[in-house]
Motif scaffolding. Structure first.
Motif, PDB file in Angstrom:
ATOM      1  N   ASP A   9      36.594 -36.350  46.490  1.00 31.47           N
ATOM      2  CA  ASP A   9      35.703 -37.876  45.486  1.00 31.47           C
ATOM      3  C   ASP A   9      34.872 -37.776  46.119  1.00 31.47           C
ATOM      4  O   ASP A   9      33.989 -38.786  45.992  1.00 31.47           O
ATOM      5  CB  ASP A   9      36.538 -39.050  46.700  1.00 31.47           C
ATOM      6  CG  ASP A   9      36.104 -39.415  47.947  1.00 31.47           C
ATOM      7  OD1 ASP A   9      35.563 -38.327  48.606  1.00 31.47           O
ATOM      8  OD2 ASP A   9      36.044 -40.320  48.435  1.00 31.47           O
ATOM      9  N   ASP A  10      34.068 -36.076  46.425  1.00 31.92           N
ATOM     10  CA  ASP A  10      32.512 -36.106  46.812  1.00 31.92           C
ATOM     11  C   ASP A  10      32.626 -35.797  45.336  1.00 31.92           C
ATOM     12  O   ASP A  10      31.093 -35.780  45.423  1.00 31.92           O
ATOM     13  CB  ASP A  10      32.726 -35.404  48.076  1.00 31.92           C
ATOM     14  CG  ASP A  10      33.508 -35.787  49.036  1.00 31.92           C
ATOM     15  OD1 ASP A  10      33.060 -37.193  49.395  1.00 31.92           O
ATOM     16  OD2 ASP A  10      33.301 -34.903  50.357  1.00 31.92           O
ATOM     17  N   SER A  40      32.985 -41.513  47.104  1.00 36.88           N
ATOM     18  CA  SER A  40      33.861 -41.818  48.225  1.00 36.88           C
ATOM     19  C   SER A  40      33.513 -43.477  48.107  1.00 36.88           C
ATOM     20  O   SER A  40      32.861 -43.637  47.478  1.00 36.88           O
ATOM     21  CB  SER A  40      32.624 -41.268  49.434  1.00 36.88           C
ATOM     22  OG  SER A  40      32.534 -39.881  49.174  1.00 36.88           O
ATOM     23  N   ASN A  92      36.978 -33.187  52.524  1.00 33.57           N
ATOM     24  CA  ASN A  92      35.996 -34.965  52.417  1.00 33.57           C
ATOM     25  C   ASN A  92      35.359 -34.645  53.796  1.00 33.57           C
ATOM     26  O   ASN A  92      35.284 -34.208  54.238  1.00 33.57           O
ATOM     27  CB  ASN A  92      36.312 -36.124  52.569  1.00 33.57           C
ATOM     28  CG  ASN A  92      36.096 -37.011  52.305  1.00 33.57           C
ATOM     29  OD1 ASN A  92      35.403 -37.496  51.661  1.00 33.57           O
ATOM     30  ND2 ASN A  92      35.569 -38.176  53.199  1.00 33.57           N
ATOM     31  N   THR A 106      40.052 -39.542  48.538  1.00 36.14           N
ATOM     32  CA  THR A 106      40.597 -38.473  48.500  1.00 36.14           C
ATOM     33  C   THR A 106      41.586 -39.034  48.837  1.00 36.14           C
ATOM     34  O   THR A 106      42.417 -38.201  48.774  1.00 36.14           O
ATOM     35  CB  THR A 106      39.995 -37.740  50.242  1.00 36.14           C
ATOM     36  OG1 THR A 106      38.673 -38.420  50.585  1.00 36.14           O
ATOM     37  CG2 THR A 106      39.892 -36.578  50.741  1.00 36.14           C
TER      38      THR A 106
END
Ligand code: MN
Length: 247
Positions: A9-10, A40, A92, A106
């Motif tokens: 998710d980064d 995020s 993450n 994540t």
């Protein structure tokens, strides 16, 4: 060779994503499909109100201008042509402990894998003020992934792996920690004199539990928490049955 889907998710440019993809290369054919920019705390969101674009970056790396869950869906249907043998999300930049798993993109990417019946692992690492070291987390991810590929996971179950700073003392199977929920919302004025609000992280007030994910991290262990897509409060069903007699 097993097929491994890697996401995060980064965002596709995160050094944690590259460290994870490289760590998993010895275990199978790795394909990366990750958000084009950071998402995020986007949770398990799906993008339904606008079209999505898939950008082929070469060498089986792809970016999607959407969420981690979007990435898993597009990867399965249009990149891999079917479910992979394993989904690993991360690494993450920052821990995903306790109730934070409900916000985590994540963890949600791994949850989407579990919903598809694909064994899935989320990996997060503790870091200081910007000094990220992925070696121990990448090693832990590879060791967990190897066993999950070999043995699978129970149905609708994913693993939430958190790695402490420095060299871990080993692995500990944990339960989701419990924290007193708080919030910090800062109110400021914009240059035009209108207020704006900025959500922040609140202090950590964890309820002590030697089995918890946060305790494992404090003790220097890799925390491995099995999570389940079934959010039913099974222990509460009888209580609500009792309650329902008054409905
Ligand atoms: Mn993140």
């Amino acid at each position: 060779m097993p097929r491994i889907l890697v996401t995060n998710d980064d965002g596709v440019r995160s050094p944690g994503l590259r460290a994870l993809a490289e760590a998993l290369v010895p275990l199978g054919d790795v394909t990366v499909v990750a958000p084009a920019s950071e998402t995020s705390a986007i949770g398990h969101a799906l993008t339904l109100q606008r079209p999505l674009r898939l950008d082929d970056l070469g060498e089986r790396w792809y970016a999607v201008d959407g969420t981690p869950t979007d990435c898993v869906n597009i990867a399965i249907v249009h990149v891999l042509g079917g479910p992979p043998d394993l989904i690993v999300s991360g690494i993450n930049l920052g821990l995903n402990l306790g109730d934070d798993v409900t916000y985590s993109g994540t963890v949600s990417a791994a949850l989407e894998g579990a919903l598809f019946g694909v064994p899935a692992v989320a990996v997060s690492v503790d870091g200081g003020r910007g000094d990220w070291h992925f070696g121990p987390a990448a090693g832990a991810a590879r060791r967990v992934a190897r066993q999950v590929l070999a043995r699978g996971l129970p149905r609708r179950t994913l693993l939430n792996v958190n790695v402490p700073r420095g060299e871990p003392d080993g692995f500990r199977v944990t339960i989701q920690g419990d924290r007193q929920h708080g919030t910090i919302v800062t109110r400021e004025m914009d240059p035009r004199g209108r207020p704006y609000y900025w959500l922040g992280m609140s202090d950590d007030h964890w309820i002590p539990d030697r089995r918890s994910d946060v305790q494992a991290i404090r003790d220097g262990f890799v925390s491995v928490t099995p999570l389940h897509s079934d959010m039913t409060a099974h222990a509460a069903v009888d209580v609500v049955e009792e309650l329902s007699r008054k409905f």
